[in-house]
Design a protein around this motif. Structure first.
Motif, PDB file in Angstrom:
ATOM      1  N   UNK A  79       0.795  -1.232   0.000  1.00 33.21           N
ATOM      2  CA  UNK A  79       0.000   0.000   0.000  1.00 33.21           C
ATOM      3  C   UNK A  79       0.828   1.283   0.000  1.00 33.21           C
ATOM      4  N   UNK A  80       1.964   1.291   0.698  1.00 32.79           N
ATOM      5  CA  UNK A  80       2.809   2.487   0.721  1.00 32.79           C
ATOM      6  C   UNK A  80       3.352   2.846  -0.644  1.00 32.79           C
ATOM      7  N   UNK A  81       3.793   1.850  -1.400  1.00 35.68           N
ATOM      8  CA  UNK A  81       4.296   2.082  -2.765  1.00 35.68           C
ATOM      9  C   UNK A  81       3.158   2.537  -3.658  1.00 35.68           C
ATOM     10  N   UNK A  82       1.996   1.912  -3.513  1.00 37.51           N
ATOM     11  CA  UNK A  82       0.838   2.301  -4.325  1.00 37.51           C
ATOM     12  C   UNK A  82       0.481   3.761  -4.074  1.00 37.51           C
ATOM     13  N   UNK A  83       0.452   4.168  -2.815  1.00 41.49           N
ATOM     14  CA  UNK A  83       0.142   5.565  -2.481  1.00 41.49           C
ATOM     15  C   UNK A  83       1.223   6.500  -3.017  1.00 41.49           C
ATOM     16  N   UNK A  84       2.473   6.105  -2.850  1.00 46.36           N
ATOM     17  CA  UNK A  84       3.583   6.916  -3.348  1.00 46.36           C
ATOM     18  C   UNK A  84       3.453   7.156  -4.849  1.00 46.36           C
ATOM     19  N   UNK A  85       3.207   6.106  -5.608  1.00 48.16           N
ATOM     20  CA  UNK A  85       3.083   6.245  -7.064  1.00 48.16           C
ATOM     21  C   UNK A  85       1.930   7.172  -7.436  1.00 48.16           C
ATOM     22  N   UNK A  86       0.814   7.056  -6.722  1.00 43.76           N
ATOM     23  CA  UNK A  86      -0.335   7.913  -7.017  1.00 43.76           C
ATOM     24  C   UNK A  86      -0.010   9.375  -6.727  1.00 43.76           C
ATOM     25  N   UNK A  87       0.673   9.627  -5.623  1.00 42.93           N
ATOM     26  CA  UNK A  87       0.995  11.006  -5.251  1.00 42.93           C
ATOM     27  C   UNK A  87       2.036  11.619  -6.182  1.00 42.93           C
ATOM     28  N   UNK A  99       6.360  15.016   0.091  1.00 46.57           N
ATOM     29  CA  UNK A  99       5.668  13.718   0.086  1.00 46.57           C
ATOM     30  C   UNK A  99       5.624  13.081   1.470  1.00 46.57           C
ATOM     31  N   UNK A 100       6.680  13.210   2.244  1.00 44.05           N
ATOM     32  CA  UNK A 100       6.648  12.610   3.590  1.00 44.05           C
ATOM     33  C   UNK A 100       5.556  13.270   4.426  1.00 44.05           C
ATOM     34  N   UNK A 101       5.365  14.573   4.258  1.00 43.39           N
ATOM     35  CA  UNK A 101       4.284  15.261   4.980  1.00 43.39           C
ATOM     36  C   UNK A 101       2.920  14.784   4.486  1.00 43.39           C
ATOM     37  N   UNK A 102       2.760  14.685   3.182  1.00 42.61           N
ATOM     38  CA  UNK A 102       1.462  14.274   2.617  1.00 42.61           C
ATOM     39  C   UNK A 102       1.093  12.850   3.021  1.00 42.61           C
ATOM     40  N   UNK A 103       2.104  11.988   3.148  1.00 46.47           N
ATOM     41  CA  UNK A 103       1.855  10.587   3.485  1.00 46.47           C
ATOM     42  C   UNK A 103       1.894  10.330   4.991  1.00 46.47           C
ATOM     43  N   UNK A 104       2.224  11.355   5.776  1.00 49.07           N
ATOM     44  CA  UNK A 104       2.321  11.217   7.236  1.00 49.07           C
ATOM     45  C   UNK A 104       3.315  10.135   7.633  1.00 49.07           C
ATOM     46  N   UNK A 105       4.471  10.120   6.963  1.00 44.87           N
ATOM     47  CA  UNK A 105       5.542   9.178   7.309  1.00 44.87           C
ATOM     48  C   UNK A 105       6.823   9.974   7.540  1.00 44.87           C
ATOM     49  N   UNK A 106       7.725   9.407   8.322  1.00 44.60           N
ATOM     50  CA  UNK A 106       8.989  10.094   8.550  1.00 44.60           C
ATOM     51  C   UNK A 106       9.863   9.982   7.295  1.00 44.60           C
ATOM     52  N   UNK A 107      10.877  10.820   7.239  1.00 43.30           N
ATOM     53  CA  UNK A 107      11.725  10.880   6.043  1.00 43.30           C
ATOM     54  C   UNK A 107      12.415   9.553   5.760  1.00 43.30           C
ATOM     55  N   UNK A 108      12.869   8.862   6.816  1.00 45.34           N
ATOM     56  CA  UNK A 108      13.553   7.583   6.622  1.00 45.34           C
ATOM     57  C   UNK A 108      12.621   6.546   5.992  1.00 45.34           C
ATOM     58  N   UNK A 109      11.360   6.507   6.441  1.00 45.62           N
ATOM     59  CA  UNK A 109      10.399   5.560   5.860  1.00 45.62           C
ATOM     60  C   UNK A 109      10.117   5.904   4.401  1.00 45.62           C
ATOM     61  N   UNK A 110      10.029   7.192   4.108  1.00 45.15           N
ATOM     62  CA  UNK A 110       9.798   7.595   2.724  1.00 45.15           C
ATOM     63  C   UNK A 110      10.981   7.216   1.845  1.00 45.15           C
TER      64      UNK A 110
END
Length: 183
Positions: A79-87, A99-110
């Motif tokens: 799901x994270x990759x799917x969301x990333x590709x869409x954004x 993108x890290x802000x939009x996805x509510x994930x920390x920079x390392x996870x992004x």
């Protein structure tokens, strides 16, 4: 300053919990029916957690994840990759921070998601001409094709859940969920 759980928050939490229950009711009922048929097993009393918002959100999330893996990207796309590709498809040139802000994930996870998308040949990081410290994210042609295919699959997979709600109910549910993650 943190606010306590006021009366309005409690009412909102109860509404969200009830809405989340609708989304997971069918799978819970089926699980209870199967559990009741197994020899020597009795159904578990869930009353202590029935009123907990997090419990119902977790059940709904688990159902959505299971279905996602069955229906999107032949099970090979998370799901994270799917969301990333869409954004990135919708925001070509967005930065990693944006993108890290939009996805509510920390920079390392992004960065881990970006590395996977880049390794798959779906994404490239391009140094900004305006600000050499900034990396702009862009989909490759195969990334654009993957994003489009995944978008269609995600819409199809979500339809069975979206159709359980009237449009105004769905709008309210999404609004309630935004209240949780946006504070």
């Amino acid at each position: 300053m943190r606010r306590g759980f006021g009366n309005d928050t409690t009412k909102m939490a109860k509404k969200v919990a009830k809405t989340a229950v609708k989304a997971s009711q069918a799978s819970e009922a089926a699980a209870k029916k199967v559990a009741g048929k197994k020899r020597g097993r009795r159904p578990v009393d869930t009353q202590p957690v029935d009123g907990l918002l997090g419990y119902h959100i977790r059940l709904a999330m688990m159902e959505l994840r299971r279905s996602f893996f069955r229906h999107v990207g032949e099970g090979g796309v998370r799901p994270g990759i799917a969301s990333l590709l869409q954004l990135v498809a919708a925001n070509p040139g967005a930065s990693q921070v944006e993108l890290s802000r939009a996805m509510h994930v920390d920079k390392a996870s992004l960065v881990a998601l970006l590395d996977k998308a880049e390794a798959a040949g779906w994404l490239k990081r391009v140094r900004s001409k305006a600000d050499r410290r900034r990396h702009e994210l862009r989909l490759t042609p195969s990334g654009q094709a993957a994003a489009e295919k995944i978008r269609i699959q995600m819409q199809r997979f979500e339809k069975k859940y979206v159709d359980r709600f009237a449009p105004e109910e769905l709008e309210m549910l999404v609004d309630y969920l935004r209240r949780i993650y946006n504070g």
